[in-house]
Design an enzyme around this catalytic site. Structure first.
Site, mmCIF file in Angstrom:
data_model
loop_
_atom_site.group_PDB
_atom_site.id
_atom_site.type_symbol
_atom_site.label_atom_id
_atom_site.label_comp_id
_atom_site.label_asym_id
_atom_site.label_seq_id
_atom_site.Cartn_x
_atom_site.Cartn_y
_atom_site.Cartn_z
ATOM 1 N N ARG A 155 -66.926 16.020 92.081
ATOM 2 C CA ARG A 155 -65.607 15.702 92.636
ATOM 3 C C ARG A 155 -65.496 14.203 92.816
ATOM 4 N NH1 ARG A 155 -66.438 18.881 97.924
ATOM 5 N NH2 ARG A 155 -68.483 18.102 97.348
ATOM 6 N N LYS A 205 -67.070 25.619 82.924
ATOM 7 C CA LYS A 205 -66.369 24.481 83.516
ATOM 8 C C LYS A 205 -64.889 24.789 83.722
ATOM 9 C CE LYS A 205 -65.126 20.505 84.775
ATOM 10 N NZ LYS A 205 -65.689 19.361 85.398
ATOM 11 N N PHE A 250 -61.494 24.870 99.984
ATOM 12 C CA PHE A 250 -60.333 25.015 99.107
ATOM 13 C C PHE A 250 -59.321 26.020 99.647
ATOM 14 C CE2 PHE A 250 -60.369 22.554 95.169
ATOM 15 C CZ PHE A 250 -61.451 21.754 95.482
ATOM 16 N N CYS A 261 -58.391 16.197 86.832
ATOM 17 C CA CYS A 261 -59.113 17.351 86.274
ATOM 18 C C CYS A 261 -58.340 18.667 86.333
ATOM 19 C CB CYS A 261 -60.453 17.506 87.003
ATOM 20 S SG CYS A 261 -61.434 16.007 86.977
HETATM 21 C C1 UGA Z 1 -62.361 18.812 90.626
HETATM 22 C C2 UGA Z 1 -63.406 19.883 90.979
HETATM 23 O O1 UGA Z 1 -63.361 20.161 92.386
HETATM 24 C C3 UGA Z 1 -64.828 19.402 90.616
HETATM 25 O O2 UGA Z 1 -65.773 20.453 90.864
HETATM 26 C C4 UGA Z 1 -64.858 19.056 89.117
HETATM 27 O O3 UGA Z 1 -66.127 18.594 88.695
HETATM 28 C C5 UGA Z 1 -63.830 17.969 88.855
HETATM 29 O O4 UGA Z 1 -62.515 18.457 89.237
HETATM 30 C C6 UGA Z 1 -63.863 17.668 87.370
HETATM 31 O O5 UGA Z 1 -63.457 18.517 86.572
HETATM 32 O O6 UGA Z 1 -64.408 16.641 86.980
HETATM 33 P P1 UGA Z 1 -61.526 16.525 91.752
HETATM 34 O O7 UGA Z 1 -60.567 16.404 90.614
HETATM 35 O O8 UGA Z 1 -62.288 15.323 92.179
HETATM 36 O O9 UGA Z 1 -62.619 17.666 91.441
HETATM 37 O O10 UGA Z 1 -60.650 17.009 92.981
HETATM 38 P P2 UGA Z 1 -60.741 18.205 94.043
HETATM 39 O O11 UGA Z 1 -61.548 17.815 95.202
HETATM 40 O O12 UGA Z 1 -61.074 19.468 93.359
HETATM 41 O O13 UGA Z 1 -59.196 18.269 94.508
HETATM 42 C C7 UGA Z 1 -58.182 18.636 93.562
HETATM 43 C C8 UGA Z 1 -56.834 18.738 94.232
HETATM 44 O O14 UGA Z 1 -56.798 19.849 95.124
HETATM 45 C C9 UGA Z 1 -56.468 17.500 95.073
HETATM 46 O O15 UGA Z 1 -55.108 17.173 94.851
HETATM 47 C C10 UGA Z 1 -56.702 17.983 96.499
HETATM 48 O O16 UGA Z 1 -55.918 17.321 97.449
HETATM 49 C C11 UGA Z 1 -56.288 19.454 96.381
HETATM 50 N N1 UGA Z 1 -56.889 20.298 97.445
HETATM 51 C C12 UGA Z 1 -58.223 20.479 97.532
HETATM 52 C C13 UGA Z 1 -56.030 20.913 98.349
HETATM 53 O O17 UGA Z 1 -54.786 20.785 98.277
HETATM 54 N N2 UGA Z 1 -56.579 21.706 99.328
HETATM 55 C C14 UGA Z 1 -57.927 21.909 99.429
HETATM 56 O O18 UGA Z 1 -58.359 22.687 100.327
HETATM 57 C C15 UGA Z 1 -58.774 21.281 98.509
#
Ligand code: UGA
Length: 431
Positions: A155, A205, A250, A261
């Site tokens: 992440r 993935k 999540f 991503c």
């Molecule tokens: C995501 C995956 O979580 C990683 O496991 C993966 O390796 C990565 O993509 C990738 O493919 O390289 P990332 O893009 O850094 O990671 O972001 P996340 O932490 O997953 O958050 C994604 C979105 O979901 C954000 O907009 C975040 O604000 C939102 N989110 C997350 C929520 O709205 N609520 C939550 O409880 C968690």
């Protein structure tokens, strides 16, 4: 077992984290990129990627001589007498129709294929379409080089911690021996390891990222239901999350999910499914629910302002796609901003990780370096990213500078009682 010679091609957050972490596990790593200035800076230990602990890790391994930076994949592959393992960490952006664009992967293969030492293993780390390992093998056209898929699950904002404390390592290849060699690079981490074929590894993935997106769209839909029924999504998701089969992570509703991503991967898997003749309605609904969530936030803002938004000043707190990063790619905050702008709102935004001005958004959005300036004369303040520092803003002072005391807290981040005490009308999500 330490591998003396690893080449990592691509120095985005995935490539740089992979290179620095493999070096800190004791391997000897050469990282490459085509951007000469970037490589010069990295070679001095100047890391511009916004990733906690990464600058320190790069500096430490540069100093220890386990990490070096070169321009171009060819130099990385040839370094120290020839790489034993080559990681491809180049970008795979969303191409036309939603499929991942493999141009960068193909360019690297064309560049290095003739230079790879016999017995070398080429590892795809970038998120690549299912079937890419087979395609890479065909493009390489080398019987003496194996291809392995080893997807990353990093992440942004916690990539180093995710790399060094993984939930699992996934390695897939047609060659058992090549897969075991790559898995052995991570042996010191002691993580559960899934050894499989390349197609299954590639699908892990997408399946994981799309599942996370689906979980978030589900939670955002439950939040809407909570609003209609008079329930509180905070309590509902806590009640759900104690079930170990569901888990607490999540489960936070928001303005929609974004980043570099999840949006890309959901569209790419949909494309993969279409090509395979499978109508993946569940995934389509996941994407549609996310678009609807952006619209729902705009409806909340209109509702709290109590009149059409044309000409209304709206202050945006948070622009990045999540807290802890400076990344604006596919940010739900910007998706909401674009919709507000369509309604004629005048937007001023503040984000602690985004210095003003922001290229490309200046017409639609005036970015400032001070949250109180963003709030000045606003008819509503909209919290779009969950930066913890927004909680400790001086809300009494904000109450004095705004035109109307209205807040839409799309992340359920703030203490609504504190805001109400200084006269704000507050709307959260799902409560
Ligand atoms: C995501 C995956 O979580 C990683 O496991 C993966 O390796 C990565 O993509 C990738 O493919 O390289 P990332 O893009 O850094 O990671 O972001 P996340 O932490 O997953 O958050 C994604 C979105 O979901 C954000 O907009 C975040 O604000 C939102 N989110 C997350 C929520 O709205 N609520 C939550 O409880 C968690």
């Amino acid at each position: 077992m330490f591998v003396r010679r690893i080449a990592v091609i691509g120095t985005g957050y995935v490539g740089l984290t992979t290179g620095a972490c493999l070096a800190s596990l004791g391997h000897s790593v050469t990282c490459a990129d085509i951007d000469v200035e970037r490589i010069k800076r990295l070679a001095r230990g100047d890391v511009t990627v916004h990733e906690p602990d990464l600058p320190e890790l790069v500096a430490e391994n540069l100093l220890a001589g386990r990490l070096s930076f070169v321009v171009g994949g060819l130099d990385a592959v040839n370094a120290n007498g020839g790489a034993e393992v080559v990681f491809l960490c180049v970008p795979t952006p969303m191409g036309p129709g939603g499929a991942a664009d493999l141009a960068a992967v193909e360019a690297v293969i064309a560049e290095v294929r003739g230079a790879l030492a016999a017995g070398c293993v080429v590892v795809t780390k970038s998120t690549v379409p299912v079937g890419t390992a087979t395609r890479v093998a065909a493009l390489l056209g080398r019987d003496d080089v194996d291809v392995v898929s080893n997807p990353e699950f990093l992440r942004e904002g916690s990539a180093v911690a995710d790399f060094l404390h993984p939930d699992r390592i996934v390695v897939g290849s047609r060659s058992q021996n090549a897969a075991e060699r790559v898995a052995a690079l991570y042996a010191r981490l002691g993580a559960p390891t899934v050894l499989t074929d390349a197609t299954s590894a590639e699908l892990v993935k997408y399946a994981a990222n799309c599942y996370l997106a689906m979980k978030l769209s589900y939670v955002n839909a439950i939040a809407e239901l909570c609003e209609r029924l008079g329930a509180d999504v905070i309590d509902v998701t806590e009640g759900m999350g104690h079930d170990r089969r569901i888990g607490q992570s999540f489960l936070a509703p928001g303005p929609g999910w974004g980043g570099s991503c999840l949006p890309k991967d959901t569209h790419a898997l949909l494309q993969v499914a279409n090509t395979a003749g499978f109508d993946f309605g569940l995934l389509r609904a996941t994407i549609d629910t996310n678009v609807r969530q952006h619209q729902r936030i705009v409806a909340k803002v209109t509702d709290v302002v109590g009149q059409p938004l044309a000409g209304a000043r709206i202050g945006l707190l948070g622009l990045t796609f999540k807290a802890g990063t400076d990344d604006l790619r596919d940010s739900p905050a910007l998706a909401v901003a674009a919709l507000l702008r369509e309604q004629g709102a005048e937007l001023t935004g503040y984000d602690p990780a985004v210095p003003a001005p922001v290229a490309g958004y200046t017409d639609a959005l005036n970015v400032v370096d001070d949250p109180y300036q963003a709030a000045k004369d606003s008819s509503a303040l909209v919290v779009l990213t969950e930066w913890p520092q927004f909680r400790s803003l001086d809300w009494a002072r904000l109450a004095e500078v705004v035109y109307r005391r209205c807040v839409v807290d799309t992340r359920n981040l703030l203490d609504h009682d504190v805001l109400r005490r200084v006269g704000f009308e507050v709307r959260g999500v799902g409560r």
